[in-house]
Design an enzyme around this catalytic site. Structure first.
Site, PDB file in Angstrom:
ATOM      1  CG  ASP A 206      -1.913   1.073   1.265  1.00 26.27           C
ATOM      2  OD1 ASP A 206      -2.759   1.079   0.355  1.00 26.27           O
ATOM      3  OD2 ASP A 206      -1.890   1.933   2.186  1.00 26.27           O
ATOM      4  CD  GLU A 264      -2.025   2.345  -3.622  1.00 26.88           C
ATOM      5  OE1 GLU A 264      -3.106   2.903  -3.812  1.00 26.88           O
ATOM      6  OE2 GLU A 264      -1.399   2.473  -2.558  1.00 26.88           O
TER       7      GLU A 264
END
Ligand code: NOJ
Length: 540
Positions: A206, A264
């Site tokens: 993330d 990401e």
């Protein structure tokens, strides 16, 4: 090359994203959970995906749907236990599915033990150095230390009672770690090993681009900051220092063969994204530029070329994605006028949206590399655009005073059966209300139904597995005589034609039809009429 049987399984993997809160609820409390996911694994195996990426299931106050982790080594009791995680991983492996877990290293929850200790121990304490605590500006420290805005709206700094401020690029409940702290770096290496030892096959990282901030945390100096997930140059994104972290992480995998990292990473260019997947760093990076591209042949060709061109020199597979838990589902994006963005609150033309979504999916699955499928897109689910404001839980919705942050619309629990209180999501309710029409879109309603979106995905994934020209690769051959508005490319014995216009277009049939996103496409005297907004796969 079809790499499915090799150890480089990730080069052409189709990875299915599960949002645990909304997939399947085993105990009827209205919230999905790990035993629920486990019970539905045979569905995913039969769908034909290779791996499942689970959005965070760690212990969390759920201020941002689990992207606020309080304990990185524990499962949120709402989702189950560590034993449930073990059982899920082992059942997946028995079915031949890999499990990729989300990891959230940019920030923790404000309820994380370290942050609580940092608050208690006060300015100058060693615990404070694990986060970004600073005195404020102004005569009495009443101004934040710099002008950074939170990506969810409002300032990126919150003041604590002793007068210091802490940095949170997202919600105030998500304080950013200070990655200059050796304790933070060591802790994450340990967390990686914890889950790898449990059998996890990889991690989706993330905010992979956010861990390192520019030296001195300089102000940006202008008010126009990006309030989305941000791919402008920013002193808190895509700093070169992040790559040292990932080189170290990669060495951990030397002890764990066949495991992967997926970034990401929001960067100013795809070329900058390629930096994350150099041979000694991560394996894949998401391709948000592709997700953002309008339904337009020229724009699609451009992004396909630039993505393949960017990945080729570093030897990483390109990735393709149309939907995830942060954006309006693609069936609704394509139902709205181009340029409507990824946080849409209008249903648009549903029929057109679904037709284009199905065509877009066949295009995506024909491209070289790895593809990501978000739960429910195989049912052609639209975004739920009319959720009442009071049920919305997206923190960015509340921080942006209801003007942005419509991510709940793609997080509504999915329908498994035609009827029942939550269409068999569980045997109770559902944490977000499901539309009354969703029975017809359920897995039950679409299974074996001629022309259903679910059967289209199943056929596409079967053909993708069986066709040597599909899957891994780093190039396509464009057919230059394609009519305007049509994308046409070939890959080893396979061709894909995509009519992005509304009108039918006549082409010389390149071979035999393998699959069409919209019913049969008859070939007469060597010619075929490609219906508008349709993709056709051909065997040459
Ligand atoms: C990206 C995640 O996909 C999103 O859901 C989350 O809100 C932010 N990162 C912050 O963790």
């Amino acid at each position: 090359m079809n790499s499915r049987m090799s150890s480089e399984w990730w080069r052409d993997a189709v990875i299915y994203q599960v949002y645990p809160r909304s997939f399947a609820d085993s105990d009827g409390d209205g919230t999905g959970d790990l035993p629920g996911i486990r019970s539905r694994l045979p569905y995913l195996r039969d769908l034909g995906v290779d791996a499942v990426w689970l959005s965070p299931f760690y212990d969390s106050p759920q201020a941002d749907g689990g992207y606020d982790v309080a304990d990185y080594r524990a499962v949120d009791p709402r989702y189950g236990t560590l034993d449930d995680a073990r059982a899920l991983i082992s059942s997946a492996h028995e079915l031949g599915l890999k499990i990729v877990a989300d990891i959230v290293p940019n920030h923790s929850s404000d309820q994380h033990e370290w942050f609580q200790q940092a608050l208690a121990e006060g300015p100058g304490s060693p615990m404070r150095s694990r986060y970004h605590f600073l005195p404020g500006l102004g005569e009495h420290g009443e101004e934040p230390p710099n002008d950074w805005d939170s990506i969810f709206g409002g300032p990126a700094w919150t003041r604590v009672p002793d007068g210091e401020w802490y940095l949170h690029l997202f919600a105030p409940e998500q304080p950013d770690f200070n990655w200059n702290s050796p304790e933070v770096a060591a802790e994450f290496l340990d967390i990686l090993r914890f889950w790898l030892d449990l059998g996890i096959d990889g991690f989706r990282i993330d905010v992979a681009h956010g861990l390192v901030k520019a030296e001195g945390l300089p102000s940006i100096g202008h008010a126009e900051q990006l309030h989305l997930l941000g791919n402008d140059e920013m002193p808190f994104f895509d700093q070169d220092g992040v790559h040292d972290i990932y080189r170290t992480w990669r060495t951990v995998l030397e002890d764990y063969p066949d495991r992967i990292f997926v970034a990401e990473a929001w960067t100013p260019t795809v070329a900058r994204s390629a930096n994350y997947v150099r041979p000694d760093e991560l394996h894949q990076a998401f391709n948000f530029e592709y997700l953002d591209t309008a339904w337009d042949a020229a724009a699609l060709r451009k992004v396909i070329d630039s993505s393949l061109d960017a990945m080729r020199p570093v030897g990483a597979p390109a990735t393709w994605v149309l939907s995830n838990h942060d954006v309006t589902r693609h069936a609704t994006r394509f139902a709205n006028p181009p340029g409507s963005g990824t946080q849409i609150r209008t249903p648009g033309d549903r029929e057109l949206g679904l037709r284009r979504a199905r065509a877009a999916t066949l295009l995506m699955l024909a491209l070289p590399g790895s593809a990501y499928v978000y739960q429910g897109e195989e049912l052609g689910l639209p975004d739920v655009t009319d959720l009442p404001d009071e049920v919305r839980q997206d923190p960015s919705f509340h921080r942006a005073s209801g003007q942005d942050g419509f991510r709940d619309g793609c997080r509504v629990p999915i329908p498994w059966s035609r009827s029942g209180p939550s269409y068999d999501f569980g045997d109770g309710g559902s944490w977000l209300p499901q539309p009354s029409t969703w029975g017809d879109l359920s897995v039950e309603a679409q299974t074996s139904a001629d022309g259903s979106t679910l059967e289209l995905y199943r056929s596409a994934l079967t053909i993708r597995r069986e066709t040597p020209g599909l899957g891994a690769g780093d190039a396509v051959t464009w057919h230059d005589e394609a009519p305007a508005g049509v994308l046409w490319f070939e890959r080893h014995g396979f061709a894909c034609t995509v009519n992005t216009t509304k009108e039918p277009v006549r082409i010389t049939a390149p071979g035999d039809v393998l699959l069409s996103s919209l019913g049969p496409v008859p070939v007469t005297d060597g010619s075929a009429d490609l219906p508008g907004d349709t993709t056709v796969w051909w065997e040459l």
